[in-house]
Scaffold this motif. Structure first.
Motif, short mmCIF file in Angstrom:
data_model
loop_
_atom_site.label_atom_id
_atom_site.label_comp_id
_atom_site.label_asym_id
_atom_site.label_seq_id
_atom_site.Cartn_x
_atom_site.Cartn_y
_atom_site.Cartn_z
N ALA A 50 0.82 -1.22 0.00
CA ALA A 50 0.00 0.00 0.00
C ALA A 50 0.85 1.27 0.00
CB ALA A 50 -0.94 -0.01 1.21
N GLN A 51 2.16 1.12 -0.08
CA GLN A 51 3.11 2.24 -0.08
C GLN A 51 3.01 3.08 1.20
OE1 GLN A 51 2.12 3.99 -3.93
NE2 GLN A 51 3.78 2.83 -4.85
N LYS A 52 2.83 2.39 2.33
CA LYS A 52 2.74 3.04 3.64
C LYS A 52 3.89 2.65 4.56
CE LYS A 52 -2.30 2.87 3.40
NZ LYS A 52 -3.51 2.36 4.04
N GLY A 53 4.65 1.64 4.18
CA GLY A 53 5.76 1.18 5.00
C GLY A 53 7.01 2.00 4.74
N TYR A 54 7.68 2.41 5.80
CA TYR A 54 8.90 3.22 5.68
C TYR A 54 9.99 2.62 6.55
CZ TYR A 54 6.43 6.93 3.24
OH TYR A 54 5.72 7.64 2.30
N VAL A 55 11.22 2.75 6.08
CA VAL A 55 12.37 2.32 6.86
C VAL A 55 13.25 3.52 7.20
CG1 VAL A 55 12.42 -0.06 6.05
CG2 VAL A 55 13.64 1.69 4.76
#
Length: 166
Positions: A50-55
């Motif tokens: 969903a293009q919501k995960g960030y590192v």
């Protein structure tokens, strides 16, 4: 150098391990906010899809994981209290750091970078919640300019709701 960037599919396993480190850290602090089954690898994969995960990376090494969701949170419509603004917002969820990086001030760095991502997306407003027993996160949020707005119910339990106007 510290960066916050979208998580990649091939980083999902590492991100899930970081969430596991966060779960263990919670236990060490004497509380349970995350269950053994949530958040997990599937959660991370859904975030990434969903293009919501960030590192969060420190010198290109993966040090933290979080979800930054610009689509809102339905549970936030029913708050015991009041949000300080009624406009588009980002929700920060599932923020955790690798045990290798605990104690070096990464939470403060992460929130500064989260704010930049929000501003880059033209969303100058953040909402977040945490458990009543998660005193460390409450302290971090308040230290980083978040204001306690009330209580929301998520996953069957009450959580303290915070917001920050950027």
């Amino acid at each position: 150098m510290n960066t916050l960037e979208p998580a990649k599919k091939e980083e999902a396993g590492q991100c899930a391990r970081i969430l596991g480190d966060g779960r263990e850290f919670q236990k060490e602090q004497g509380f349970v906010q995350w269950t053994e089954n949530y958040p997990n690898l599937d959660t991370v994969c859904e975030d990434i899809k969903a293009q919501k995960g960030y590192v969060l990376k420190v010198d290109e090494k993966l040090a933290g994981y979080m979800c930054i969701d610009f689509s809102g949170e339905p549970a936030y419509t029913d708050i015991k209290g009041a949000w300080r603004a009624q406009r588009a917002y980002a929700v920060v969820r599932r923020i955790a750091f690798s045990k290798e990086f605990i104690g070096i001030g990464l939470a403060d760095i992460a929130f500064k970078l989260i704010e930049k991502v929000c501003l880059d997306n033209k969303v100058p407003y953040i909402r977040i919640n945490t458990g009543f027993s998660n005193r460390r996160m409450q302290h971090i949020l308040e230290k980083n300019g978040f204001v306690q707005c009330g209580v929301v119910v998520l996953q069957g339990g009450e959580k303290i709701a915070y917001d920050k106007l950027l």
